[in-house]
Motif scaffolding. Structure first.
Motif, PDB file in Angstrom:
ATOM      1  N   GLY A   1       0.595   0.195   6.742  1.00 35.34           N
ATOM      2  CA  GLY A   1      -0.362  -0.581   7.518  1.00 35.34           C
ATOM      3  C   GLY A   1      -1.500  -1.151   6.724  1.00 35.34           C
ATOM      4  O   GLY A   1      -2.165  -2.074   7.160  1.00 35.34           O
ATOM      5  N   GLY A   2      -1.756  -0.623   5.554  1.00 31.84           N
ATOM      6  CA  GLY A   2      -2.893  -1.074   4.765  1.00 31.84           C
ATOM      7  C   GLY A   2      -2.707  -2.420   4.112  1.00 31.84           C
ATOM      8  O   GLY A   2      -3.668  -3.074   3.750  1.00 31.84           O
ATOM      9  N   HIS A   3      -1.466  -2.860   3.982  1.00 37.21           N
ATOM     10  CA  HIS A   3      -1.224  -4.148   3.330  1.00 37.21           C
ATOM     11  C   HIS A   3      -1.264  -5.321   4.293  1.00 37.21           C
ATOM     12  O   HIS A   3      -1.315  -6.460   3.874  1.00 37.21           O
ATOM     13  CB  HIS A   3       0.124  -4.126   2.608  1.00 37.21           C
ATOM     14  N   ARG A   4      -1.253  -5.073   5.593  1.00 39.78           N
ATOM     15  CA  ARG A   4      -1.227  -6.181   6.565  1.00 39.78           C
ATOM     16  C   ARG A   4      -2.443  -7.099   6.462  1.00 39.78           C
ATOM     17  O   ARG A   4      -2.293  -8.313   6.538  1.00 39.78           O
ATOM     18  CB  ARG A   4      -1.081  -5.626   7.977  1.00 39.78           C
TER      19      ARG A   4
ATOM     20  N   PHE B   1      -8.949  -5.505   8.620  1.00 39.17           N
ATOM     21  CA  PHE B   1      -9.193  -4.257   7.904  1.00 39.17           C
ATOM     22  C   PHE B   1      -9.746  -3.173   8.820  1.00 39.17           C
ATOM     23  O   PHE B   1      -9.625  -1.992   8.525  1.00 39.17           O
ATOM     24  CB  PHE B   1     -10.147  -4.470   6.728  1.00 39.17           C
TER      25      PHE B   1
ATOM     26  N   PHE C   1      -0.227   2.978   2.488  1.00 34.40           N
ATOM     27  CA  PHE C   1      -0.664   1.608   2.223  1.00 34.40           C
ATOM     28  C   PHE C   1       0.382   0.605   2.682  1.00 34.40           C
ATOM     29  O   PHE C   1       0.055  -0.409   3.279  1.00 34.40           O
ATOM     30  CB  PHE C   1      -0.953   1.442   0.728  1.00 34.40           C
TER      31      PHE C   1
ATOM     32  N   TYR D   1     -10.512   3.094  -0.066  1.00 34.43           N
ATOM     33  CA  TYR D   1      -9.549   3.509   0.948  1.00 34.43           C
ATOM     34  C   TYR D   1      -8.314   4.129   0.298  1.00 34.43           C
ATOM     35  O   TYR D   1      -7.834   5.177   0.711  1.00 34.43           O
ATOM     36  CB  TYR D   1      -9.170   2.320   1.825  1.00 34.43           C
TER      37      TYR D   1
ATOM     38  N   ILE E   1      -6.957  -0.607  10.153  1.00 38.09           N
ATOM     39  CA  ILE E   1      -6.171   0.252   9.266  1.00 38.09           C
ATOM     40  C   ILE E   1      -6.388   1.702   9.680  1.00 38.09           C
ATOM     41  O   ILE E   1      -7.510   2.145   9.875  1.00 38.09           O
ATOM     42  CB  ILE E   1      -6.598   0.061   7.798  1.00 38.09           C
ATOM     43  N   SER E   2      -5.297   2.449   9.810  1.00 37.27           N
ATOM     44  CA  SER E   2      -5.434   3.853  10.175  1.00 37.27           C
ATOM     45  C   SER E   2      -5.404   4.724   8.923  1.00 37.27           C
ATOM     46  O   SER E   2      -4.892   4.330   7.879  1.00 37.27           O
ATOM     47  CB  SER E   2      -4.316   4.269  11.127  1.00 37.27           C
TER      48      SER E   2
END
Length: 114
Positions: free
Chosen positions: A78-81, A66, A75, A8, A69-70
């Motif tokens: 939103g990717g770390h949530r 996961f 990152f 990703y 994630i858009s």
């Protein structure tokens, strides 16, 4: 999870290999810190079964996150949530494995010495 998250970061967000690895490094360090510092007291207080069940549930929730994630954001946007539940769940599970491996090593060393 690590493989897909790395893909990703590299293919969707355009990170280079070093940048993607650097972005995942804090998660690895946090897992190690929680596993050593927090998992042992939790296992000592609640036994082995409860942390395993809670760790698996939290890990499953993190894996489900996961899916949200858009590809538009970065990152940190939103990717770390989903990472936070995964770190917590993995720490509880690995802490249990660490404690069990110590017991197995001690018992095998004792049986070899006898």
């Amino acid at each position: 999870m690590w493989f897909v998250l790395n893909l990703y970061l590299q293919q969707v967000l355009g990170y280079g290999p070093f940048e993607a690895g650097s972005a995942l490094l804090p998660m690895t360090a946090l897992i190690m810190l929680l596993m050593v510092g927090a998992a042992a007291p939790v296992i000592g207080r609640f036994g082995l079964k409860a942390p395993i069940v809670v760790g698996m549930a939290v890990l499953a929730a993190g894996m489900g996150l996961f899916g949200f994630i858009s590809s538009d954001g970065g990152f940190l946007a939103g990717g770390h949530r989903p990472v936070n539940p995964n770190v917590t769940g993995r720490s509880l599970l690995h802490g249990d494995m660490r404690q069990r491996s110590r017991k197995a090593l001690a018992s095998s060393a004792w049986s070899c010495a006898a």
